[in-house]
Design an enzyme around this catalytic site. Structure first.
Site, short mmCIF file in Angstrom:
data_model
loop_
_atom_site.label_atom_id
_atom_site.label_comp_id
_atom_site.label_asym_id
_atom_site.label_seq_id
_atom_site.Cartn_x
_atom_site.Cartn_y
_atom_site.Cartn_z
N ASP A 280 88.45 11.46 29.59
CA ASP A 280 88.08 10.68 30.78
C ASP A 280 89.16 9.63 30.97
O ASP A 280 89.23 8.65 30.22
CB ASP A 280 86.72 10.02 30.57
CG ASP A 280 86.26 9.20 31.77
OD1 ASP A 280 87.07 9.00 32.70
OD2 ASP A 280 85.10 8.74 31.77
N SER B 238 92.54 2.31 46.63
CA SER B 238 93.03 2.75 45.32
C SER B 238 94.36 3.48 45.45
O SER B 238 95.27 3.30 44.62
CB SER B 238 91.99 3.64 44.63
OG SER B 238 91.84 4.88 45.30
N LYS B 239 94.50 4.29 46.49
CA LYS B 239 95.74 5.05 46.68
C LYS B 239 96.88 4.14 47.15
O LYS B 239 98.05 4.36 46.80
CB LYS B 239 95.52 6.18 47.67
CG LYS B 239 94.55 7.26 47.16
CD LYS B 239 95.04 7.88 45.86
CE LYS B 239 94.16 9.04 45.42
NZ LYS B 239 94.67 9.68 44.18
N TYR C 197 88.60 4.40 48.45
CA TYR C 197 89.56 5.46 48.15
C TYR C 197 90.95 5.10 48.66
O TYR C 197 91.94 5.19 47.94
CB TYR C 197 89.09 6.78 48.78
CG TYR C 197 90.04 7.93 48.56
CD1 TYR C 197 90.09 8.59 47.34
CD2 TYR C 197 90.89 8.37 49.59
CE1 TYR C 197 90.95 9.65 47.13
CE2 TYR C 197 91.75 9.43 49.39
CZ TYR C 197 91.78 10.06 48.15
OH TYR C 197 92.66 11.11 47.95
N SER D 15 98.04 9.32 48.20
CA SER D 15 97.47 9.99 49.36
C SER D 15 98.01 9.36 50.63
O SER D 15 98.23 8.14 50.68
CB SER D 15 95.94 9.88 49.34
OG SER D 15 95.38 10.36 50.55
#
Length: 340
Positions: A94, A189-190, A186, A173
């Site tokens: 993980d 974070s990218k 999301y 991304s």
């Protein structure tokens, strides 16, 4: 007309070779031969990570495959070895846990005696409006996996990559450029991943190559509808997927990873697949208000109070664009995507 002129200039300069830290010009002329090299891939049990493993395998690379699902990893390892990898090492872990990341690097180096490419790919997507969260702590895993997992692996991998003069491949991304509704954590974070690796390139770029990958929508478990709920659990919701993706084409995974690995082996500083997604960055830079208005119209407006009844979803369903824009694996109503 003036806006189009400046847009064309931006595209022109973006396509020029980039200077390295020491001021020399980086020319992507030669392609690296990865046969016999050791490649560690996180998030290798599905999506981009899985198929990058297959592409590296076809080129004769040794693989260290990392993800939480051991059974799935063993299946990927078997296919990779069939395709040409001399050996594929399975490492269940993980990567949101720093101890697991340290163990992944140590296990790889102990087994293969070296590390040449570190592909930080593992990621998870939370698709919820910010105000829908009852407990913001449930969104913490998005940053832990998408950002801190890459930081941890990079930290422990850098000493070995310096010895081999290897490469880090950070899968970010193109969503990092776009204010997409329901993707606040999301995209954040990218964006953090991009900023981190751009800064790291200044620090270690003379010793280690760094390719920042900014994919658009690519065939994967995410585009099949696997998301993290506002309660912090993974689940499958294709209705929410249709509302979020709407009229954006989803690129077949094989085409995407071939383009990504091609850029990596050329030593490119950035890689975007599909390539036309680069235009989103320039549109966001030149006309941010237009991009925000369009995203609101497509992904927020609907004819009911349902969060998934958006204009973009109706457009895709009624026009038949879904049959053209979504690969078969994404369109299937009978998907069985693991949610653990």
């Amino acid at each position: 007309m003036e806006g189009n002129f400046y847009l064309q200039r931006l595209v022109f300069w973006a396509e020029l070779p980039n200077p390295t830290v020491d001021g020399t010009l980086h020319l992507s002329v030669f392609s690296e031969d990865v046969a016999g090299k050791v490649v560690l891939i996180t998030g290798a049990s599905s999506g981009i990570g899985e198929h990058l493993a297959y592409e590296y395998a076809k080129r004769g690379a040794y693989l260290a495959l990392v993800a939480r699902r051991e059974n799935r990893l063993r299946e990927v390892a078997a296919v990779a070895q069939y395709l040409g990898s001399p050996y594929a090492l399975v490492i269940p872990a993980d990567i949101s846990k720093i101890e697991d990341c340290k163990r992944c690097i140590q296990t790889t180096v102990t087994h293969f005696r070296r590390l040449d490419h570190l592909v930080n790919n593992a990621g998870v997507s939370s698709v919820n409006l910010f105000e829908e969260y009852d407990n913001l702590q449930n969104a913490v895993p998005v940053m832990d996996v998408n950002f801190w997992g890459m930081v941890y692996c990079s930290y422990y991998g850098i000493p070995h990559l310096k010895q081999s003069r290897g490469k880090i491949i950070g899968i970010a991304s193109s969503a990092a450029w776009l204010p997409a509704p329901r993707l606040s954590f999301y995209t954040s974070s990218k964006a953090a991943v991009i900023s981190f690796y751009e800064t790291l390139r200044v620090e270690v770029g003379r010793d280690i190559g760094i390719t920042i990958v900014t994919p658009g929508l690519v065939e994967s478990e995410m585009t099949q509808g696997k998301f993290m709920s506002k309660d912090g659990h993974l689940y499958l919701d294709q209705q929410l997927r249709d509302a979020t993706v709407s009229a954006m084409p989803i690129m077949p995974i094989d085409d995407a990873v071939k383009g990504i690995l091609r850029s990596v082996c050329k030593g490119d500083r950035y890689a975007t697949e599909p390539r036309w997604m680069k235009m989103a960055f320039y549109y966001k830079t030149l006309w941010p208000e237009l991009v925000e208005w369009f995203n609101y119209l497509i992904n927020m407006r609907g004819s009911s109070n349902s969060p998934t009844d958006t204009f973009g979803k109706r457009l895709v369903q009624l026009s038949g664009l879904k049959n053209w824009f979504y690969p078969d694996s994404v369109r299937s109503p009978d998907l069985d995507v693991e949610t653990n």
